[in-house]
Design an enzyme around this catalytic site. Structure first.
Site, PDB file in Angstrom:
ATOM      1  N   MET A   1      41.522 -32.260  -9.790  1.00 22.49           N
ATOM      2  CA  MET A   1      40.455 -31.525  -8.886  1.00 22.49           C
ATOM      3  C   MET A   1      39.023 -31.666  -9.518  1.00 22.49           C
ATOM      4  SD  MET A   1      42.395 -28.425  -6.880  1.00 22.49           S
ATOM      5  CE  MET A   1      42.300 -27.028  -8.289  1.00 22.49           C
TER       6      MET A   1
ATOM      7  N   HIS B   1      43.016 -33.001 -19.047  1.00 27.18           N
ATOM      8  CA  HIS B   1      43.059 -34.223 -17.933  1.00 27.18           C
ATOM      9  C   HIS B   1      42.864 -35.403 -18.489  1.00 27.18           C
ATOM     10  CE1 HIS B   1      40.811 -30.978 -15.346  1.00 27.18           C
ATOM     11  NE2 HIS B   1      41.980 -31.268 -14.653  1.00 27.18           N
TER      12      HIS B   1
HETATM   13  P1  AMP Z   1      43.766 -29.759 -11.835  1.00 25.12           P
HETATM   14  O1  AMP Z   1      42.404 -30.542 -11.861  1.00 25.12           O
HETATM   15  O2  AMP Z   1      43.546 -28.392 -12.479  1.00 25.12           O
HETATM   16  O3  AMP Z   1      44.187 -29.885 -10.524  1.00 25.12           O
HETATM   17  O4  AMP Z   1      44.871 -30.528 -13.090  1.00 25.12           O
HETATM   18  C1  AMP Z   1      44.970 -31.762 -12.942  1.00 25.12           C
HETATM   19  C2  AMP Z   1      46.045 -32.250 -13.687  1.00 25.12           C
HETATM   20  O5  AMP Z   1      45.748 -31.935 -15.137  1.00 25.12           O
HETATM   21  C3  AMP Z   1      47.366 -31.391 -13.476  1.00 25.12           C
HETATM   22  O6  AMP Z   1      48.572 -32.281 -13.661  1.00 25.12           O
HETATM   23  C4  AMP Z   1      47.571 -30.353 -14.614  1.00 25.12           C
HETATM   24  O7  AMP Z   1      48.672 -29.780 -15.041  1.00 25.12           O
HETATM   25  C5  AMP Z   1      46.853 -31.053 -15.509  1.00 25.12           C
HETATM   26  N1  AMP Z   1      46.253 -30.129 -16.574  1.00 25.12           N
HETATM   27  C6  AMP Z   1      45.541 -29.080 -16.393  1.00 25.12           C
HETATM   28  N2  AMP Z   1      45.218 -28.339 -17.425  1.00 25.12           N
HETATM   29  C7  AMP Z   1      45.841 -29.091 -18.641  1.00 25.12           C
HETATM   30  C8  AMP Z   1      46.005 -28.946 -19.948  1.00 25.12           C
HETATM   31  N3  AMP Z   1      45.408 -27.915 -20.783  1.00 25.12           N
HETATM   32  N4  AMP Z   1      46.849 -29.782 -20.932  1.00 25.12           N
HETATM   33  C9  AMP Z   1      47.287 -31.023 -20.032  1.00 25.12           C
HETATM   34  N5  AMP Z   1      47.323 -30.995 -18.711  1.00 25.12           N
HETATM   35  C10 AMP Z   1      46.531 -30.331 -17.904  1.00 25.12           C
END
Ligand code: AMP
Length: 284
Positions: A21, A28
């Site tokens: 997102m 990420h």
């Molecule tokens: P988001 O942009 O929050 O929807 O996250 C995108 C992807 O990044 C999702 O698969 C999350 O689980 C992963 N993600 C978010 N935070 C972390 C983190 N601290 N470490 C590893 N992956 C993450």
């Protein structure tokens, strides 16, 4: 995007997709690194999905940083960026949803009704558009990655779902786009999630297996932090995400905690060292 991805598949290349997102951070980027080790091309998507936000949630003010995200992705060696608009993904008349029964209703799903239906629907669409060989998700969102793995299995998707470990700040706070909502005091307080998980881990390492005893440790640690308000602190089976009374199999400790107005989640995953071992291996 479909044309572009189809071309790569026609060339027998291994296509990797990293859905996000935006408001990108090192968490990420770790998914992208993993994807780059296994795939070429690597496609990242940025889409703040309106359907996974509740009416009183932060969709409008969710951090958006498109230009700096684009630069970060370029520097990370991503081959293509897919950044559709809501009207591209949900044109007028859109009416088909994907829902993983049961698993979607617990924990995060209970606190955020409709959230996972929005997540699985958009992820299914992204997987249909790109049809990647591999798609990468973070275990930081443990229930989400579990649901997506289940969806891929249930719907016979050709994509293999890869779940990657969480990236943390040096003081233990899991990276999250929402951490920027925290003021300086709250930022300090936010380490309480990691501290609570670590306290539970110490008990487990000392032989405690009783879930109530572990929950008491979690609440004791979280309760001391005046900025923290617990939404849930649960010990659940690693597959079904149902509460357990004893830790014996792969297990998650899952936390959802408000720090001020910001809702943060974190988890600790553990599994027996070998099938009949009492000893646990921990994954923060
Ligand atoms: P988001 O942009 O929050 O929807 O996250 C995108 C992807 O990044 C999702 O698969 C999350 O689980 C992963 N993600 C978010 N935070 C972390 C983190 N601290 N470490 C590893 N992956 C993450």
């Amino acid at each position: 995007m479909k044309e572009h991805a189809r071309q790569a598949r026609a060339e027998n290349r291994i296509v990797g997709l990293v859905p996000t997102m935006g408001a990108l951070h090192a968490g990420h980027l770790s998914l992208i690194e993993q994807a780059r080790r296994e795939c070429s091309p690597v496609i990242a998507s940025i889409f703040v999905n309106p359907k996974q936000f509740g009416p009183n949630e932060d969709f409008a003010k969710y951090p958006r940083a498109f230009e700096s995200d684009r630069e970060k992705l370029q520097r990370a060696g991503v081959d293509s960026l897919f950044a559709p608009e809501p009207a591209d993904i949900y044109p007028h008349g859109f009416s088909t949803y994907v829902n993983v029964d049961g698993l979607s209703d617990r924990l995060e799903g209970r606190s955020r009704p409709g959230h996972f239906r929005g997540v699985t629907t958009v992820v299914m669409k992204l997987l249909q558009i790109v049809q990647p060989n591999f798609a990468y998700f973070g275990r930081k969102d443990a229930q989400q990655s579990r649901l997506i793995t289940q969806m891929a299995r249930d719907l016979n998707l050709d994509t293999e779902i890869v779940v990657c470990p969480p990236v943390r700040e040096p003081d233990g706070l899991a990276l999250s786009s929402r951490n920027i909502y925290l003021n300086a005091d709250e930022r300090k307080a936010a380490t309480v999630l990691y501290r609570a998980l670590d306290a539970a881990k110490s008990e487990l390492a000392a032989g405690v297996r009783d879930a109530l005893q572990l929950q008491a440790v979690l609440h004791r640690t979280l309760g001391v932090e005046r900025h923290a308000r617990v939404d849930y602190a649960e010990i659940v089976d690693g597959e079904s995400f149902e509460s357990v009374v004893r830790v014996a199999k792969p297990t998650y400790i899952l936390l959802a905690v408000f720090i001020g107005k910001t809702r943060l989640i974190d988890n600790l995953y553990m599994e027996p060292k070998s099938p009949d071992s009492e000893e646990l291996v921990f994954h923060f």
